[in-house]
Enzyme design. Structure first.
Site, mmCIF file in Angstrom:
data_model
loop_
_atom_site.group_PDB
_atom_site.id
_atom_site.type_symbol
_atom_site.label_atom_id
_atom_site.label_comp_id
_atom_site.label_asym_id
_atom_site.label_seq_id
_atom_site.Cartn_x
_atom_site.Cartn_y
_atom_site.Cartn_z
ATOM 1 N N ASP B 358 54.193 -3.619 35.542
ATOM 2 C CA ASP B 358 52.958 -4.458 35.101
ATOM 3 C C ASP B 358 51.907 -4.360 36.103
ATOM 4 O OD1 ASP B 358 54.195 -4.762 32.593
ATOM 5 O OD2 ASP B 358 55.602 -6.195 33.427
ATOM 6 N N PHE B 359 52.248 -4.399 37.389
ATOM 7 C CA PHE B 359 51.064 -4.339 38.320
ATOM 8 C C PHE B 359 50.234 -2.956 38.348
ATOM 9 C CE2 PHE B 359 51.161 -8.535 40.274
ATOM 10 C CZ PHE B 359 52.134 -9.011 39.520
ATOM 11 N N GLY B 360 51.268 -2.002 38.526
ATOM 12 C CA GLY B 360 50.477 -0.687 38.716
ATOM 13 C C GLY B 360 50.198 0.187 37.692
ATOM 14 N N TYR B 442 54.324 -10.172 26.114
ATOM 15 C CA TYR B 442 54.988 -10.717 27.094
ATOM 16 C C TYR B 442 54.010 -11.577 28.044
ATOM 17 C CZ TYR B 442 59.375 -11.929 29.134
ATOM 18 O OH TYR B 442 60.551 -12.501 29.500
ATOM 19 N N GLU B 443 54.433 -12.511 28.564
ATOM 20 C CA GLU B 443 53.551 -13.454 29.435
ATOM 21 C C GLU B 443 54.659 -13.741 30.742
ATOM 22 O OE1 GLU B 443 53.102 -13.881 26.096
ATOM 23 O OE2 GLU B 443 50.956 -13.842 26.296
ATOM 24 N N TYR B 444 53.708 -13.542 31.734
ATOM 25 C CA TYR B 444 54.204 -14.136 32.827
ATOM 26 C C TYR B 444 53.027 -15.293 33.587
ATOM 27 C CZ TYR B 444 57.071 -9.764 32.696
ATOM 28 O OH TYR B 444 57.862 -8.849 32.466
ATOM 29 N N HIS B 492 67.159 -6.233 29.161
ATOM 30 C CA HIS B 492 66.285 -5.571 30.036
ATOM 31 C C HIS B 492 66.305 -6.098 31.265
ATOM 32 C CE1 HIS B 492 64.144 -8.714 27.630
ATOM 33 N NE2 HIS B 492 63.404 -8.751 28.863
ATOM 34 N N ASP B 501 52.928 -11.180 54.338
ATOM 35 C CA ASP B 501 52.572 -10.595 55.506
ATOM 36 C C ASP B 501 52.426 -11.716 56.381
ATOM 37 O OD1 ASP B 501 51.046 -9.354 57.417
ATOM 38 O OD2 ASP B 501 49.395 -8.612 56.546
ATOM 39 N N ASP B 643 53.372 -6.421 64.434
ATOM 40 C CA ASP B 643 52.889 -6.772 63.013
ATOM 41 C C ASP B 643 53.715 -6.342 61.983
ATOM 42 O OD1 ASP B 643 51.012 -7.872 61.190
ATOM 43 O OD2 ASP B 643 49.253 -6.437 61.672
ATOM 44 N N HIS B 654 67.734 -9.896 31.659
ATOM 45 C CA HIS B 654 67.425 -10.612 30.640
ATOM 46 C C HIS B 654 68.377 -10.063 29.164
ATOM 47 C CE1 HIS B 654 64.378 -12.634 27.840
ATOM 48 N NE2 HIS B 654 65.530 -13.251 27.777
#
Lengths: 731, 731
Positions: B358-360, B442-444, B492, B501, B643, B654
């Site tokens: 969903d991000f990529g 769908y919602e997040y 799913h 970070d 670092d 789910h």
């Protein structure tokens, strides 16, 4: 929950129309009933013994009787002539003869007839829980008692220490700074291999009195001694010296310095003694309910948003919930906190005896705080009182021990139709039944939360002051963290057990585990390796099992006789057991043997009346868990499609941070009971999505959107994906 | 976050006193900067190609440059002449030549000078994420484009289906009821072994138009077909027929009925179409802040209760947090949601291609909802807008994509001195940065929550409509649950990765695992078996490891160069990785290979600029995770006192309930970052415990207690345990 009205069951016909004057079988005992039970016991025992009461509380009816009553209640068939379950008081008390011989007894009293119906002498292998109203024997020893004086065991212990030349000598060996006094926290004795009489032990601290504030915190000044008292004789039998050593010292005692406190520092938490100013930049956040709460309360019956249940209260468990129903359907018969144990992980003797059973040793109900408006809850709050008893058995109303309120917990469900930008969003309202207990240094906040989607959350919050012991200057320890100079907060665990007595659309339920499992790649079933199997396993015999996050193990409490009309699956409520760490003490250790319940995450047992306590009825100085949940499970009984009980164990391994000092921010744990194919759709679908009109923009903000839950923001990134295709029309 | 003022860095000396007109290096690009970047690219590419923009967003400065700047900012040494990090726009776009040859490019533009500084042609092995502003090629194919028309890939897909004779013929094979139209949800194509051009696939549904309400829910009427389009040619290359079978059918297709929808039922969620009335018994619960919020906001800088941080926003990650500091001390350099993948567990082809990143693939920023006052948050709310770009590259302000508000989360800490009955109790106030994304069905809901005890919680809530496929009447499936007649909600997983970070009192940090382990019984160390060991293990090389609840594994982000003066231990922030189930797809499956990040709970890598995405930069149609966190960890770099970056993976398996239909109640997951020996005491000690004066008793209640947080209820059960001992006085 309590009513001061005397109960009268000898009613003329017809006077029960309101039902107000006859207690519901799940109503806790009233003041009148409590005093009636007391009198019955005093009469029955006669004048040859002194009776010292430890507790008087409702003996809940057998499930068979109560279920029949509840079935009639819910079907509207209750009449004045409906037989009622026997209404009983359970009375626990010591009898004392002139020769100081004591016996610990339990009687049941019919509080309608004021008649003792059973009497049981408790085996001397068991110790009663600590009562703060406790032992009369001290009175004789200390010769301070007046004729009706019934002092707490805790108070008696402190008095005995102060009066003890041994204790005085030990204290004198320390060179306590000017202005410091000794303050003692009595503790249960814990247990070891040795068989001893009833003992009490104490953790000792010094308190700086120079502020003149009696709430100046004594815990930053631990003294490395533990006095031990023979509880009944009142004699200080020994004073144990504690190690103050660090990593370099192993089990050797460290350097017990004469100037034991010079390396310690204050650790105040009450605002007027803080060395730093209070924050001034936290602005009020008010919860207002201008139309009042959404709940209705009638005695101990609570109704809210299709939920209906009764709240009980007893000295051992605190608040209990009964006959929990949603929209007229049964979900749970009873829900309670059953036990918790707090073993400390410092292996240096005598810290192996630092293990509390806060329900069995002390009693969550007895330790319940009296709650204050606006401090413990926001919004509109309903409080419940409880009837507790003093050592003379007289009923005593403890105010505001349970509170009830609503709260908002963010978004409940949302969907935005990206074609039209129409968003429908509802908020998650919760109803919270809360009580808070204080056990010397420590606090627990327990809450049962109901939501509008059929869910019940059991929440524990741990707070208060961590238990510390003295450690030499500039040393550190394997067994804890130095949270204040000279104060070692020992590593420990909090292990809880919640007892869930399901009645999912009836009493005959089957517990099913559901696991999600990987599948091999196979041409005929899983050609691309993308599939996974969901495996259901019915629990057929009483047993334990553990959380299994790698298989996503979920526990379903199902009714195999009732299938969901949509999915075809049995109706159920489910929860995912927390994979929290279980008992770390060695399985052969007495700490582990006393708390077998804490060795597994889930126990499934066949219901028996009065089988409520995971660690057994008698935990104080126990040598093992006797008649606890491990014994119940070991009966290997049939539990498939039976009246079954589920016990959920979870915990917190608490290796203290410096941030936990001098009072720790809450550590929160939650279990979520959720419907799974119990309903035929999202039960919160009918929650209105109306906009909250009290919300405001932050200063300087402009509102870009129109009101209502239809959003008209530009939202070009959510533009529709095109028209629909009408198969009937020409394209 | 956005400012419409043009930026001007050519300042005369002294004009920076306010600093307002020069963006902070972490400010997202303004409208002016975005348009400047667009123009720079159009100029650079010239008139021989058409440029179709996919995104323009801030290219965050290299950490080296930004850290220097931040150090000067925090030490108050910033001057007008302080060199600033280069301010860059990252521009992603397609170039299209007349012959329809397309190239996917990334350029960086200096938005001060309006000059392209780098240009990169993306390897054709990778696909750009789906943009809803996307492909220009469709325009040519469909011959519908006007000169400046830039339609979304999603819209283009729908149009292509409608125009496709193959699609029309397939739909005609169904006998859709009167009044039903076809509605298509375009999806990323997912991936399999086959190498294909850029493809789009669609899940098809029918929608009942008879209500005349365009928000009538189409998901209850799934059609068993998936059209696949060659995205650039716009051609529908095939239409896949889906199985509608049940347990008895294995991989065979089931019975594709002509009357495919007759066994389906409506599943409405918008209030005006519900078949049941809305609840009328939920009374208002208002959150009011009469003195306003406790936070201050200046552009993207947020200050609240000793916290100070900046909020960013980009099309891929949505809201990001930067330079998070508490009371002047650095805690985190950057905090973000890095990736999530949603693989479906139905093994029947082509559902192995039902795996979203969903991000990529899509972009949380692009999918962000425009939030509405009182619906998405209560209380006083500050909203942030974002600048997004349309396919023509022009900046477009998307309103209210992030909200900021305070909320109450119950008790923060409490202690009751049982000797005096003095209770001190404080409430847990949280500051919430929230955004909500919609991805078709769908919602997040994502929230970063800050508290007064130095804690940061990262919360995800899953809601919206579960993805369903058609199933024959009266059948059930191994691969999901029938949540509505004819609608199988497939099992799913949602697998999230949060990128942390840390900069715990500086950038050189060491990740340490802390485990609590049982100890053998031994006379010299653990004579009673009560002890347990707390073992610290420093992570020396970049690697992964998994959650371990049986050992209570905690991850500490420590600064080994800075010891806590009280405990002597390194200052740290810690979290307990959730032992949630990881990727269930077979390790050899393409689903697992594409999401290596989801194979482990924790990844520790050495920081590299621009290494932000756990699943790699290009997830759309990926064959494997390329340059994702697994590759970063495999570099086997030194991470001790370096670092370092920590990636936390958690998820939700789910297996849908009927209660998740037609829109599901939230499933909540939280990660808690908490200070551990970072402070020298509870940082919330100075939170005032004042009584909330807006709270009210429920009707008919009487207040038994006086006001203030000292409780004067009878509380005999908490009576004092006796006097203190003054060692100086005679007893």
């Amino acid at each position: 929950m309590s009513s001061d009205k005397p109960t009268d069951r000898m009613l003329p016909d017809g006077s029960m129309a309101s039902g107000d004057s006859v207690p519901h079988p799940l109503d806790p005992l009233s003041v009148a009933e409590t005093n009636l039970a007391r009198d019955a016991i005093l009469n029955a025992r006669g004048s040859t013994v002194v009776v010292h009461f430890r507790s008087i509380s409702l003996q809940e009816p057998p499930k068979k009787d109560l279920s029949q009553f509840l079935a009639l209640e819910h079907s509207g068939e209750l009449t004045p002539r409906t037989p009622r379950p026997e209404r009983l008081a359970k009375v626990n008390y010591d009898t004392v003869r002139g020769d100081k011989q004591h016996e610990y007894m339990e009687s049941w009293v019919d509080v309608v007839e004021g008649r003792e119906v059973t009497k049981k002498l408790i085996d001397k292998a068991h110790q009663a829980s600590l009562t703060m109203y406790g032992s009369p024997f001290i009175q004789y020893v200390l010769r301070e008692a007046d004729q009706k004086g019934y002092r707490q065991e805790f108070r008696a212990f402190t008095d005995a220490c102060l009066a003890s030349p041994l204790f005085q000598k030990t204290i004198a060996e320390f060179d306590l700074p000017e202005g410091f006094v000794v303050t003692i926290d009595p503790w249960p004795y814990g247990s070891d291999e040795e068989v001893v009489p009833r003992y009490t032990q104490g953790l000792c601290f010094a308190r700086d009195t120079r502020s003149g504030n009696e709430d100046s915190n004594h815990y930053p000044y631990p003294l490395p001694i533990i006095p031990v008292m023979d509880t009944y004789s009142g004699e200080i039998v020994r004073i144990e010296k504690l190690s103050t050593g660090g990593k370099e010292d192993g089990l050797t005692p460290g350097t017990h310095q004469k100037d034991i406190l010079t390396h310690c520092s204050p650790g105040e938490y009450i605002p007027e003694l803080l060395s730093l100013p209070l924050r001034s930049d936290i602005k009020p956040l008010n919860v207002t309910q201008p139309e009042g709460p959404s709940f209705q309360v009638n005695q101990n019956l609570i109704e809210w948003q299709k939920w209906r249940f009764r709240v009980g209260f007893n000295p051992r468990e605190g608040a209990t919930l009964h006959d929990i129903r949603y929209d007229g359907r049964s979900v749970l018969y009873r829900l309670s906190l059953s036990e918790m144990t707090v073993p400390y992980g410092d292996p240096r003797p005598p810290f192996h005896r630092k293990q509390a059973f806060d329900f069995g040793d002390a009693g969550a109900g007895r330790a319940a705080n009296n709650l204050a408006l606006g401090c413990d809850c926001l919004g509109v709050v309903k409080y419940f009182d409880a009837v507790l008893t003093d050592a003379d058995g007289k009923a005593n109303v403890s105010r505001n021990v349970v509170c009830l309120h609503e709260q908002d917990n963010g978004i409940l469900w949302k969907h935005t139709n990206y074609r039209t930008e129409r968003a429908v969003v509802t908020r998650l309202r919760e109803l919270v039944v809360q009580f808070i207990i204080t056990l010397a240094n420590y606090e627990y906040i327990f809450a049962y939360k109901f939501d509008q989607a059929g869910g019940i959350t059991i929440e524990t919050r741990a707070t208060g002051i961590v238990s510390v012991v003295n450690i030499d200057p500039n040393k550190t320890s394997h067994w804890g963290n130095v949270v204040s100079p000279g104060a070692l907060a020992q590593n420990h665990q909090h292990l809880f057990c919640v007892r869930i007595d399901p009645a999912v659309d009836g009493h005959q339920n089957t517990i099913v585990t559901e696991e999600s499992l990987p599948m091999p790649i196979s041409n005929d079933l899983n050609p691309f390796g993308s599939g996974y199997e969901v495996r259901q396993t019915a629990i057929k015999k009483s047993q334990f099992f553990d959380a299994s996050p790698t298989t996503n193990l979920t526990v379903k409490m199902t009714n195999p006789s009732k299938l969901n009309p949509i999915s075809g699956r049995p109706v159920s409520y489910k929860f995912t057991p927390s994979a929290s760490q279980l008992m770390l003490a060695h399985p052969d250790s007495i700490m582990a043997r006393r708390a077998q319940f804490a060795e597994h995450h889930v126990w499934v047992t066949k219901y028996r009346d009065r089988e409520l306590w995971a660690g057994g009825e008698f935990t104080n100085q126990s040598k093992a868990e006797v008649d606890g949940v491990s014994d119940a499970a070991a009966r290997n009984e049939d539990v498939e499609n039976e009246d079954v009980v589920v016990w959920s164990v979870f915990g917190l391994t608490h290796n203290p941070r410096v941030e936990d000092w001098p009072v720790m921010p809450v550590e929160i744990h939650q279990i979520h009971l959720r419907p799974a194919d119990f309903f035929t759709s999202n039960p919160a679908l009918d929650v209105p999505g109306a906009k909250n009109s009290a919300s405001r923009l932050a200063p300087g903000e402009e509102l870009c959107c129109e009101s209502g839950n239809v959003q008209h923001a530009p939202a070009t990134h959510l533009q529709g994906s095109g028209p629909d295709l009408d198969p009937k029309s020409k394209l």
